[in-house]
Design a protein around this motif. Structure first.
Motif, mmCIF file in Angstrom:
data_model
loop_
_atom_site.group_PDB
_atom_site.id
_atom_site.type_symbol
_atom_site.label_atom_id
_atom_site.label_comp_id
_atom_site.label_asym_id
_atom_site.label_seq_id
_atom_site.Cartn_x
_atom_site.Cartn_y
_atom_site.Cartn_z
ATOM 1 N N TYR A 69 9.594 -2.569 -13.799
ATOM 2 C CA TYR A 69 8.738 -2.222 -12.671
ATOM 3 C C TYR A 69 7.499 -3.105 -12.655
ATOM 4 C CZ TYR A 69 11.559 1.988 -12.237
ATOM 5 O OH TYR A 69 12.594 2.855 -12.083
ATOM 6 N N GLN A 70 6.986 -3.338 -11.459
ATOM 7 C CA GLN A 70 5.742 -4.078 -11.324
ATOM 8 C C GLN A 70 4.605 -3.163 -11.757
ATOM 9 O OE1 GLN A 70 4.950 -5.376 -7.351
ATOM 10 N NE2 GLN A 70 3.264 -6.675 -7.965
ATOM 11 N N THR A 71 3.682 -3.689 -12.543
ATOM 12 C CA THR A 71 2.588 -2.871 -13.069
ATOM 13 C C THR A 71 1.252 -3.561 -12.867
ATOM 14 O OG1 THR A 71 2.766 -3.830 -15.274
ATOM 15 C CG2 THR A 71 4.062 -1.853 -14.850
ATOM 16 N N TYR A 72 0.192 -2.762 -12.869
ATOM 17 C CA TYR A 72 -1.175 -3.272 -12.826
ATOM 18 C C TYR A 72 -2.023 -2.340 -13.677
ATOM 19 C CZ TYR A 72 -5.754 -4.713 -11.242
ATOM 20 O OH TYR A 72 -7.053 -5.176 -11.216
ATOM 21 N N PHE A 73 -2.774 -2.915 -14.620
ATOM 22 C CA PHE A 73 -3.639 -2.105 -15.480
ATOM 23 C C PHE A 73 -5.043 -2.678 -15.470
ATOM 24 C CE2 PHE A 73 -5.763 -1.256 -19.504
ATOM 25 C CZ PHE A 73 -5.712 0.129 -19.527
ATOM 26 N N PHE A 74 -6.019 -1.809 -15.279
ATOM 27 C CA PHE A 74 -7.425 -2.141 -15.453
ATOM 28 C C PHE A 74 -8.058 -0.902 -16.066
ATOM 29 C CE2 PHE A 74 -11.851 -2.744 -14.490
ATOM 30 C CZ PHE A 74 -12.011 -4.118 -14.650
ATOM 31 N N PRO A 75 -8.759 -1.030 -17.199
ATOM 32 C CA PRO A 75 -9.298 0.160 -17.869
ATOM 33 C C PRO A 75 -10.113 1.052 -16.932
ATOM 34 C CG PRO A 75 -9.606 -1.775 -19.222
ATOM 35 C CD PRO A 75 -9.089 -2.259 -17.895
ATOM 36 N N VAL A 76 -9.867 2.315 -16.998
ATOM 37 C CA VAL A 76 -10.514 3.411 -16.283
ATOM 38 C C VAL A 76 -10.249 3.362 -14.770
ATOM 39 C CG1 VAL A 76 -12.646 4.670 -15.866
ATOM 40 C CG2 VAL A 76 -12.313 3.535 -18.045
ATOM 41 N N LEU A 77 -10.620 2.298 -14.084
ATOM 42 C CA LEU A 77 -10.497 2.252 -12.629
ATOM 43 C C LEU A 77 -9.088 1.965 -12.138
ATOM 44 C CD1 LEU A 77 -13.770 0.405 -11.636
ATOM 45 C CD2 LEU A 77 -13.281 2.832 -11.502
ATOM 46 N N GLY A 78 -8.314 1.200 -12.880
ATOM 47 C CA GLY A 78 -6.934 0.917 -12.512
ATOM 48 C C GLY A 78 -6.782 0.340 -11.132
ATOM 49 N N GLU A 79 -5.929 0.963 -10.336
ATOM 50 C CA GLU A 79 -5.609 0.485 -8.991
ATOM 51 C C GLU A 79 -6.853 0.430 -8.104
ATOM 52 O OE1 GLU A 79 -3.025 -0.858 -5.958
ATOM 53 O OE2 GLU A 79 -2.781 -0.747 -8.116
ATOM 54 N N VAL A 80 -7.812 1.297 -8.332
ATOM 55 C CA VAL A 80 -9.044 1.295 -7.545
ATOM 56 C C VAL A 80 -9.774 -0.036 -7.701
ATOM 57 C CG1 VAL A 80 -11.279 2.425 -7.238
ATOM 58 C CG2 VAL A 80 -9.247 3.796 -7.648
ATOM 59 N N MET A 81 -9.749 -0.615 -8.901
ATOM 60 C CA MET A 81 -10.395 -1.913 -9.122
ATOM 61 C C MET A 81 -9.740 -2.988 -8.268
ATOM 62 S SD MET A 81 -12.853 -3.235 -10.557
ATOM 63 C CE MET A 81 -13.481 -4.849 -10.800
ATOM 64 N N LEU A 82 -8.429 -2.954 -8.149
ATOM 65 C CA LEU A 82 -7.713 -3.901 -7.301
ATOM 66 C C LEU A 82 -8.115 -3.713 -5.841
ATOM 67 C CD1 LEU A 82 -5.576 -6.131 -7.285
ATOM 68 C CD2 LEU A 82 -3.857 -4.354 -6.990
ATOM 69 N N TRP A 83 -8.265 -2.477 -5.403
ATOM 70 C CA TRP A 83 -8.691 -2.206 -4.028
ATOM 71 C C TRP A 83 -10.096 -2.751 -3.776
ATOM 72 C CZ3 TRP A 83 -7.149 3.652 -4.107
ATOM 73 C CH2 TRP A 83 -5.765 3.755 -4.120
#
Length: 124
Positions: free
Chosen positions: A44-58
């Motif tokens: 699966y395609q994944t994205y990780f950013f500590p604490v904020l996660g997908e919100v950081m990408l947004w």
């Protein structure tokens, strides 16, 4: 009898801070990252950013392109066979459903799925 305020030594304060930091990193970084790695291993395609996660990408997409879903749209075109994106928000694992059939199943049977606080506003 006179009560005295407790005294704390510098080493006690530093040790407490160290344990708090370890607990914080474990709960909000290490555990979500390891969970996401299990989905990445399955393809699966994944994205990780500590604490904020997908919100950081947004946030990054909004600042750069004035569209919080710009990356999601591009990813859907580049990888049309990917049915979902796995990311994190806080310590929760979040699935962004990209296949209409998955979304329909999710909305038709909400009792089968657990929503994290970030998606509680979605009512079927």
């Amino acid at each position: 009898m006179v009560l005295q305020a407790p005294t704390f030594s510098l080493s006690t304060i530093l040790l407490s801070g160290f344990f708090f930091l370890i607990a914080f990193l474990t709960h909000l970084v290490l555990i979500p990252y390891l969970k996401i790695l299990t989905y990445k291993a399955k393809g699966y395609q994944t994205y990780f950013f500590p604490v904020l996660g997908e919100v950081m990408l947004w946030i990054k997409n909004y600042k750069a392109r004035d569209d919080i879903f710009a990356e999601t749209k591009e990813s859907s075109v580049k990888f049309p066979n990917q049915k979902l994106l796995v990311s994190n928000i806080n310590h929760n694992i979040v699935f962004l459903l990209r296949d209409p059939l998955y979304a329909k199943e999710f909305l038709a049977n909400p009792q089968l799925y657990v929503k994290c606080g970030a998606t509680d506003f979605i009512k079927p």
